[in-house]
Design an enzyme around this catalytic site. Structure first.
Site, PDB file in Angstrom:
ATOM      1  N   ARG A  51       0.826  -1.206   0.000  1.00 41.63           N
ATOM      2  CA  ARG A  51       0.000   0.000   0.000  1.00 41.63           C
ATOM      3  C   ARG A  51       0.866   1.265   0.000  1.00 41.63           C
ATOM      4  O   ARG A  51       0.516   2.265   0.619  1.00 41.63           O
ATOM      5  CB  ARG A  51      -0.969   0.021   1.197  1.00 41.63           C
ATOM      6  CG  ARG A  51      -1.777  -1.246   1.366  1.00 41.63           C
ATOM      7  CD  ARG A  51      -2.774  -1.482   0.259  1.00 41.63           C
ATOM      8  NE  ARG A  51      -3.920  -0.626   0.296  1.00 41.63           N
ATOM      9  CZ  ARG A  51      -5.073  -0.904   0.901  1.00 41.63           C
ATOM     10  NH1 ARG A  51      -5.219  -2.027   1.538  1.00 41.63           N
ATOM     11  NH2 ARG A  51      -6.074  -0.080   0.850  1.00 41.63           N
ATOM     12  N   ARG A  93      -2.883   6.942   0.747  1.00 42.72           N
ATOM     13  CA  ARG A  93      -3.388   8.128   1.451  1.00 42.72           C
ATOM     14  C   ARG A  93      -2.388   8.887   2.304  1.00 42.72           C
ATOM     15  O   ARG A  93      -2.651  10.010   2.688  1.00 42.72           O
ATOM     16  CB  ARG A  93      -4.584   7.722   2.322  1.00 42.72           C
ATOM     17  CG  ARG A  93      -5.805   7.480   1.499  1.00 42.72           C
ATOM     18  CD  ARG A  93      -6.895   6.908   2.337  1.00 42.72           C
ATOM     19  NE  ARG A  93      -6.512   5.585   2.822  1.00 42.72           N
ATOM     20  CZ  ARG A  93      -7.284   4.816   3.565  1.00 42.72           C
ATOM     21  NH1 ARG A  93      -8.466   5.253   3.946  1.00 42.72           N
ATOM     22  NH2 ARG A  93      -6.884   3.619   3.947  1.00 42.72           N
ATOM     23  N   ARG A 125      -6.652  12.784  -5.273  1.00 40.38           N
ATOM     24  CA  ARG A 125      -7.851  12.081  -4.824  1.00 40.38           C
ATOM     25  C   ARG A 125      -8.951  13.043  -4.374  1.00 40.38           C
ATOM     26  O   ARG A 125     -10.135  12.692  -4.407  1.00 40.38           O
ATOM     27  CB  ARG A 125      -7.422  11.139  -3.694  1.00 40.38           C
ATOM     28  CG  ARG A 125      -8.479  10.371  -3.008  1.00 40.38           C
ATOM     29  CD  ARG A 125      -9.047   9.242  -3.842  1.00 40.38           C
ATOM     30  NE  ARG A 125      -9.881   8.430  -2.975  1.00 40.38           N
ATOM     31  CZ  ARG A 125     -11.113   8.757  -2.642  1.00 40.38           C
ATOM     32  NH1 ARG A 125     -11.675   9.823  -3.127  1.00 40.38           N
ATOM     33  NH2 ARG A 125     -11.791   7.987  -1.811  1.00 40.38           N
ATOM     34  N   ASP A 148      -7.170  -1.624  -7.274  1.00 42.05           N
ATOM     35  CA  ASP A 148      -7.684  -2.258  -6.065  1.00 42.05           C
ATOM     36  C   ASP A 148      -8.064  -3.696  -6.363  1.00 42.05           C
ATOM     37  O   ASP A 148      -8.417  -4.032  -7.496  1.00 42.05           O
ATOM     38  CB  ASP A 148      -8.888  -1.503  -5.496  1.00 42.05           C
ATOM     39  CG  ASP A 148      -9.146  -1.928  -4.059  1.00 42.05           C
ATOM     40  OD1 ASP A 148      -8.452  -1.427  -3.158  1.00 42.05           O
ATOM     41  OD2 ASP A 148     -10.000  -2.796  -3.828  1.00 42.05           O
ATOM     42  N   TYR A 177     -15.766 -10.050   0.356  1.00 41.74           N
ATOM     43  CA  TYR A 177     -16.400  -8.787  -0.034  1.00 41.74           C
ATOM     44  C   TYR A 177     -17.671  -9.036  -0.836  1.00 41.74           C
ATOM     45  O   TYR A 177     -18.681  -8.363  -0.640  1.00 41.74           O
ATOM     46  CB  TYR A 177     -15.422  -7.915  -0.826  1.00 41.74           C
ATOM     47  CG  TYR A 177     -14.342  -7.331   0.058  1.00 41.74           C
ATOM     48  CD1 TYR A 177     -14.626  -6.265   0.921  1.00 41.74           C
ATOM     49  CD2 TYR A 177     -13.057  -7.848   0.074  1.00 41.74           C
ATOM     50  CE1 TYR A 177     -13.653  -5.742   1.757  1.00 41.74           C
ATOM     51  CE2 TYR A 177     -12.071  -7.322   0.906  1.00 41.74           C
ATOM     52  CZ  TYR A 177     -12.378  -6.280   1.749  1.00 41.74           C
ATOM     53  OH  TYR A 177     -11.426  -5.766   2.579  1.00 41.74           O
TER      54      TYR A 177
HETATM   55  O1  CP3 Z   1      -0.231  -1.174  -2.613  1.00 43.52           O
HETATM   56  C1  CP3 Z   1      -0.481  -0.171  -3.301  1.00 43.52           C
HETATM   57  O2  CP3 Z   1      -0.013   0.942  -3.023  1.00 43.52           O
HETATM   58  C2  CP3 Z   1      -1.300  -0.324  -4.561  1.00 43.52           C
HETATM   59  C3  CP3 Z   1      -2.685  -0.053  -4.449  1.00 43.52           C
HETATM   60  C4  CP3 Z   1      -3.611  -0.937  -3.620  1.00 43.52           C
HETATM   61  C5  CP3 Z   1      -4.831  -0.440  -3.096  1.00 43.52           C
HETATM   62  N1  CP3 Z   1      -5.515  -1.477  -2.547  1.00 43.52           N
HETATM   63  C6  CP3 Z   1      -5.276   0.953  -3.194  1.00 43.52           C
HETATM   64  C7  CP3 Z   1      -6.316   1.453  -2.275  1.00 43.52           C
HETATM   65  C8  CP3 Z   1      -3.548  -2.303  -3.293  1.00 43.52           C
HETATM   66  C9  CP3 Z   1      -2.441  -3.315  -3.560  1.00 43.52           C
HETATM   67  C10 CP3 Z   1      -4.763  -2.621  -2.621  1.00 43.52           C
HETATM   68  C11 CP3 Z   1      -5.084  -3.986  -2.171  1.00 43.52           C
HETATM   69  C12 CP3 Z   1      -6.265  -4.195  -1.316  1.00 43.52           C
HETATM   70  N2  CP3 Z   1      -7.491  -3.553  -1.363  1.00 43.52           N
HETATM   71  C13 CP3 Z   1      -6.358  -5.218  -0.348  1.00 43.52           C
HETATM   72  C14 CP3 Z   1      -5.266  -6.222  -0.046  1.00 43.52           C
HETATM   73  C15 CP3 Z   1      -4.201  -5.684   0.810  1.00 43.52           C
HETATM   74  C16 CP3 Z   1      -4.619  -5.407   2.233  1.00 43.52           C
HETATM   75  O3  CP3 Z   1      -4.488  -4.239   2.622  1.00 43.52           O
HETATM   76  O4  CP3 Z   1      -5.013  -6.341   2.927  1.00 43.52           O
HETATM   77  C17 CP3 Z   1      -7.634  -5.130   0.241  1.00 43.52           C
HETATM   78  C18 CP3 Z   1      -8.175  -6.018   1.350  1.00 43.52           C
HETATM   79  C19 CP3 Z   1      -8.343  -4.085  -0.426  1.00 43.52           C
HETATM   80  C20 CP3 Z   1      -9.750  -3.652  -0.203  1.00 43.52           C
HETATM   81  C21 CP3 Z   1      -9.832  -2.224   0.169  1.00 43.52           C
HETATM   82  N3  CP3 Z   1      -9.633  -1.167  -0.688  1.00 43.52           N
HETATM   83  C22 CP3 Z   1     -10.129  -1.677   1.451  1.00 43.52           C
HETATM   84  C23 CP3 Z   1     -10.430  -2.505   2.680  1.00 43.52           C
HETATM   85  C24 CP3 Z   1     -10.120  -0.277   1.328  1.00 43.52           C
HETATM   86  C25 CP3 Z   1     -10.477   0.776   2.354  1.00 43.52           C
HETATM   87  C26 CP3 Z   1      -9.627   0.801   3.531  1.00 43.52           C
HETATM   88  C27 CP3 Z   1      -8.136   0.950   3.246  1.00 43.52           C
HETATM   89  O5  CP3 Z   1      -7.380   0.139   3.751  1.00 43.52           O
HETATM   90  O6  CP3 Z   1      -7.732   1.861   2.524  1.00 43.52           O
HETATM   91  C28 CP3 Z   1      -9.759   0.028  -0.012  1.00 43.52           C
HETATM   92  C29 CP3 Z   1      -9.575   1.361  -0.588  1.00 43.52           C
HETATM   93  C30 CP3 Z   1      -8.219   1.663  -1.124  1.00 43.52           C
HETATM   94  N4  CP3 Z   1      -7.495   0.844  -1.924  1.00 43.52           N
HETATM   95  C31 CP3 Z   1      -7.504   2.881  -0.923  1.00 43.52           C
HETATM   96  C32 CP3 Z   1      -6.316   2.755  -1.650  1.00 43.52           C
HETATM   97  C33 CP3 Z   1      -5.243   3.787  -1.797  1.00 43.52           C
HETATM   98  C34 CP3 Z   1      -7.982   4.085  -0.136  1.00 43.52           C
HETATM   99  C35 CP3 Z   1      -8.914   4.858  -0.987  1.00 43.52           C
HETATM  100  C36 CP3 Z   1      -9.085   6.271  -0.501  1.00 43.52           C
HETATM  101  O7  CP3 Z   1      -9.835   6.464   0.448  1.00 43.52           O
HETATM  102  O8  CP3 Z   1      -8.463   7.158  -1.115  1.00 43.52           O
END
Ligand code: CP3
Length: 360
Positions: free
Chosen positions: A41, A45, A54, A90, A166
């Site tokens: 990640r 953010r 964003r 994502d 999900y």
């Molecule tokens: O790693 C990276 O920088 C690449 C981008 C990436 C995102 N999500 C961007 C994102 C990756 C690899 C993911 C994977 C992801 N998404 C997982 C597996 C990894 C983990 O953390 O367990 C999961 C379970 C998700 C599902 C998801 N997407 C959740 C639970 C959320 C909200 C809460 C959170 O942790 O951010 C997202 C949204 C998300 N995905 C954001 C980002 C940058 C935040 C969006 C925002 O509010 O701007």
């Protein structure tokens, strides 16, 4: 004509060259001058550029805009000097292409119509990844143009169990009670769903590799919540299917199952049978235990606690050194966190970790 044969010779050379990059060599357990580092990640953010982009844009629209998504992907390279970039996207993107309504709210992802019957499952498609999610492949190609051979570009996908959580739950949850209940109430229906997701994810990752992903990571973020039998049947089995499906694709495969500390022996057996190149470790697993179980059969990636990035810098850097010491005799250690970077993480602390690992 395949994607590869359509590439120009400059592009082919650049991809060949990335085979010799620090991260790819380490994932193949080849000698390197130092430990490579990237962060799960890392595009997100806590970074000012991401926040700026964003602010005016919905999350999924950003994922679907290759120029902006590429800009967000590359920000950690410019700001942190990491050894790889992971494409901004994502894990839920392929679920939308299967026919589910995906929305990103303030508390995390939601389904506008969560699956509730066998008919809902039967109505899902196994999408053509290029036709339905071609924007992800465009992000990969655009990122390569920005990065221009400096570091490898990582692709990724969610594992079937995590995506099933999900799809069945519909809203953010800590327990995924609806999904867990269905495993026992109607396991056959869950398997039908997971077969479709596994086929979708396999094709999706193959398309990322064809577009230029130099390695791929499979995230099973919720694998650790399953009972030991359910873990075999619903988490490991489907991870294995996908990783086997990618055999011969020519890029290292990283398997990250969060909360899998009590299943390491089973994962190690699967790694042997399938020839998986690397396993990601969460921060609950002591490095010594991981090294004891996995030996040098695969690369090991991890596992600084993401919370450690809030520690005073000297304390943080001591933890980084301790972790490197713990893995110093392992031929394939890739430095990473045990899970994703937390949103309020101070950027200077992340920069300090990278400088420490680079010996700067
Ligand atoms: O790693 C990276 O920088 C690449 C981008 C990436 C995102 N999500 C961007 C994102 C990756 C690899 C993911 C994977 C992801 N998404 C997982 C597996 C990894 C983990 O953390 O367990 C999961 C379970 C998700 C599902 C998801 N997407 C959740 C639970 C959320 C909200 C809460 C959170 O942790 O951010 C997202 C949204 C998300 N995905 C954001 C980002 C940058 C935040 C969006 C925002 O509010 O701007």
């Amino acid at each position: 004509m395949g994607q590869t044969s359509r590439r120009g010779s400059g592009e082919r050379d650049r991809l060949l060259d990335l085979e010799n990059s620090l991260l790819i060599r380490k994932l193949r357990r080849q000698p390197t001058e130092r430990t490579p580092v990237w962060f799960m990640r890392q595009a997100g953010r806590y970074l000012p550029g991401y926040q700026r982009i964003r602010k005016g844009m919905n999350f999924l629209d950003l994922c679907k805009d290759p120029d902006l998504a590429a800009e967000v992907t590359v920000e950690p390279l410019e700001v942190l000097n990491v050894d790889a970039v992971i494409i901004f996207s994502d894990i839920l993107v392929p679920l939308e292409a299967m026919g589910l309504g995906v929305e990103f709210g303030d508390r995390g992802p939601c389904m506008s119509d969560p699956l509730s019957s066998r008919a809902d499952i039967d109505a899902l498609r196994v999408p053509d990844p290029v036709a339905e999610t071609g924007f992800v492949m465009d992000v990969i190609r655009t990122v390569h143009r920005h990065v221009n051979g400096r570091v490898p570009v990582l692709g990724f996908a969610g594992a079937p169990w995590t995506l099933t959580c999900y799809a069945l739950e519909g809203s953010p949850s800590r327990t995924f009670a609806a999904a867990q209940r269905m495993l026992y109430e109607s396991p056959a229906d869950v398997h039908v769903l997971m077969e479709k997701i596994a086929d979708t994810v396999t094709e999706y990752l193959k398309a990322q590799i064809a577009a230029g992903a130099n390695a791929v990571q499979l995230f099973d973020s919720w694998g650790g919540m399953l009972s030991h039998q359910a873990f075999d049947e619903f988490s490991l089995h489907y991870c294995r299917r996908i990783l086997e499906g990618l055999d011969g694709c020519g890029v290292p495969r990283i398997l990250f199952i969060r909360g899998a500390g009590s299943h390491l022996e089973k994962i190690a057996r699967m790694v042997d049978e399938v020839g998986v190149e690397a396993v990601g470790l969460d921060e609950m697993i002591p490095p010594e235990q991981a090294i004891r179980v996995f030996g040098d059969r695969c690369a090991l990636q991890g596992n600084l606690p993401p919370q450690a990035l809030f520690a005073p810098q000297e304390d943080l850097l001591q933890r980084v050194r301790n972790l490197q010491e713990a893995f110093k005799d392992h031929p394939g250690h890739v430095f990473n966190l045990g899970h994703g970077i937390l949103p309020p993480t101070p950027v200077p602390n992340v920069q300090a970790v990278v400088r420490e690992i680079r010996g700067e």
